[in-house]
Design a protein around this motif. Sequence first.
Motif, short mmCIF file in Angstrom:
data_model
loop_
_atom_site.label_atom_id
_atom_site.label_comp_id
_atom_site.label_asym_id
_atom_site.label_seq_id
_atom_site.Cartn_x
_atom_site.Cartn_y
_atom_site.Cartn_z
N LYS A 1 -46.52 -50.00 22.41
CA LYS A 1 -45.08 -50.18 22.57
C LYS A 1 -44.80 -51.29 23.59
N ASN A 2 -44.05 -52.32 23.13
CA ASN A 2 -43.65 -53.47 23.95
C ASN A 2 -44.80 -54.42 24.29
N TYR A 3 -45.98 -54.22 23.71
CA TYR A 3 -47.12 -55.10 23.97
C TYR A 3 -47.59 -55.71 22.65
N TYR A 4 -47.74 -57.05 22.64
CA TYR A 4 -48.06 -57.75 21.40
C TYR A 4 -49.15 -58.80 21.63
N PHE A 5 -49.96 -59.00 20.60
CA PHE A 5 -50.85 -60.16 20.53
C PHE A 5 -50.10 -61.23 19.75
N SER A 6 -49.85 -62.38 20.38
CA SER A 6 -49.07 -63.44 19.77
C SER A 6 -49.97 -64.62 19.41
N THR A 7 -49.91 -65.05 18.16
CA THR A 7 -50.76 -66.13 17.68
C THR A 7 -49.98 -66.99 16.68
N GLY A 8 -50.65 -67.81 15.92
CA GLY A 8 -50.00 -68.68 14.95
C GLY A 8 -50.85 -69.90 14.65
N LEU A 9 -50.23 -70.91 14.09
CA LEU A 9 -50.88 -72.19 13.81
C LEU A 9 -49.83 -73.28 14.00
N LEU A 10 -50.01 -74.13 15.04
CA LEU A 10 -49.04 -75.14 15.41
C LEU A 10 -49.67 -76.53 15.40
N ILE A 11 -48.90 -77.51 14.97
CA ILE A 11 -49.29 -78.91 15.09
C ILE A 11 -48.57 -79.46 16.32
N THR A 12 -49.34 -79.86 17.35
CA THR A 12 -48.78 -80.23 18.64
C THR A 12 -49.09 -81.69 18.96
N SER A 13 -48.04 -82.45 19.31
CA SER A 13 -48.19 -83.84 19.74
C SER A 13 -47.93 -83.92 21.24
N ILE A 14 -48.89 -84.53 21.98
CA ILE A 14 -48.76 -84.71 23.43
C ILE A 14 -48.79 -86.21 23.70
N ASN A 15 -47.72 -86.73 24.30
CA ASN A 15 -47.58 -88.17 24.52
C ASN A 15 -47.52 -88.47 26.01
N SER A 16 -48.03 -89.66 26.39
CA SER A 16 -48.01 -90.07 27.78
C SER A 16 -48.09 -91.59 27.87
N LYS A 17 -47.61 -92.15 28.97
CA LYS A 17 -47.77 -93.57 29.28
C LYS A 17 -48.76 -93.68 30.43
N VAL A 18 -49.71 -94.64 30.36
CA VAL A 18 -50.76 -94.75 31.36
C VAL A 18 -50.84 -96.18 31.89
N ASP A 19 -50.82 -96.31 33.23
CA ASP A 19 -51.08 -97.58 33.89
C ASP A 19 -52.53 -97.57 34.37
N PHE A 20 -53.35 -98.41 33.73
CA PHE A 20 -54.77 -98.44 34.05
C PHE A 20 -55.02 -99.31 35.27
N PRO A 21 -56.21 -99.22 35.91
CA PRO A 21 -56.52 -100.04 37.08
C PRO A 21 -56.38 -101.53 36.79
N ALA A 22 -56.25 -102.34 37.84
CA ALA A 22 -56.07 -103.79 37.72
C ALA A 22 -57.16 -104.40 36.86
N GLY A 23 -56.73 -105.32 36.00
CA GLY A 23 -57.69 -106.00 35.13
C GLY A 23 -57.79 -105.39 33.75
N GLU A 24 -57.18 -104.21 33.54
CA GLU A 24 -57.19 -103.56 32.24
C GLU A 24 -55.76 -103.49 31.70
N PRO A 25 -55.61 -103.59 30.38
CA PRO A 25 -54.25 -103.53 29.82
C PRO A 25 -53.64 -102.14 29.96
N ASN A 26 -52.33 -102.10 30.26
CA ASN A 26 -51.63 -100.82 30.34
C ASN A 26 -51.34 -100.28 28.95
N ARG A 27 -51.46 -98.98 28.81
CA ARG A 27 -51.14 -98.33 27.55
C ARG A 27 -49.66 -97.98 27.54
N GLU A 28 -48.91 -98.57 26.64
CA GLU A 28 -47.49 -98.27 26.54
C GLU A 28 -47.27 -96.81 26.11
N LYS A 29 -48.18 -96.30 25.29
CA LYS A 29 -48.07 -94.92 24.84
C LYS A 29 -49.42 -94.44 24.33
#
Length: 218
Positions: free
Chosen positions: A83-111
């Motif tokens: 009662k009131n306790y559940y196992f929660s699951t499923g199947l999800l397609i997840t997109s994780i986005n980020s912008k990265v500034d790399f150290p000097a001399g390397e190109p920055n990733r816009e996304k």
Amino acid sequence: MLNFTKTTITTLASLVILLFASKANAQDYYTKSKNTDYAEEKNFRLGLSVNPNIGWLRYDDDYDASSKVGFSYGLIADLGFSKNYYFSTGLLITSINSKVDFPAGEPNREKIRLQYAEVPLTIKLKSEENETGRFYGQFGFTAGIKVSGKETIDGTKRAIDGDNIFRLGLQLGGGKEWALSDNLGLMTGITFNNGFSRAIKEGKPKSSYVALNLGIFF
């Protein structure tokens, strides 16, 4: 790699479907008794979810990352074991986005865009139901397999070299399930997912996100 990924995703989907099928004889979560006017609690719920998120990569060195908007969508299921306790699951397609500034001399990733097929493995604790619904808290893990990994440099998209195929995360969240009718419910909530496996070889970052959870249970 591509064939392996498709095969693994198919296997994951089959396992989730079998898990749902094992509860196929369960009735809807909200069902009115013939002799009463209240909703009886049932131990199985199946629904659909769309979850906009804000994601980012976490580095331990000179790399500087900032957050970007992403999203996830897919099937969700709650399987009651007490009662009131559940196992929660499923199947999800997840997109994780980020912008990265790399150290000097390397190109920055816009996304940087990482996409996974994820299976939540969590425990959901629910309050007693009232006329509007019930509150819930959720804690557990997510296990994911990479579907795609891309980066944008100077406006050009390309595949990421050395991104890990597996993602493991710790998930914590909460919200409310609103009773719309006898067998229909609306889920609203918020989730923090903290990845603890390496996302990309270069810089060895881990991925995290905060998501707004919107779902419909049938």
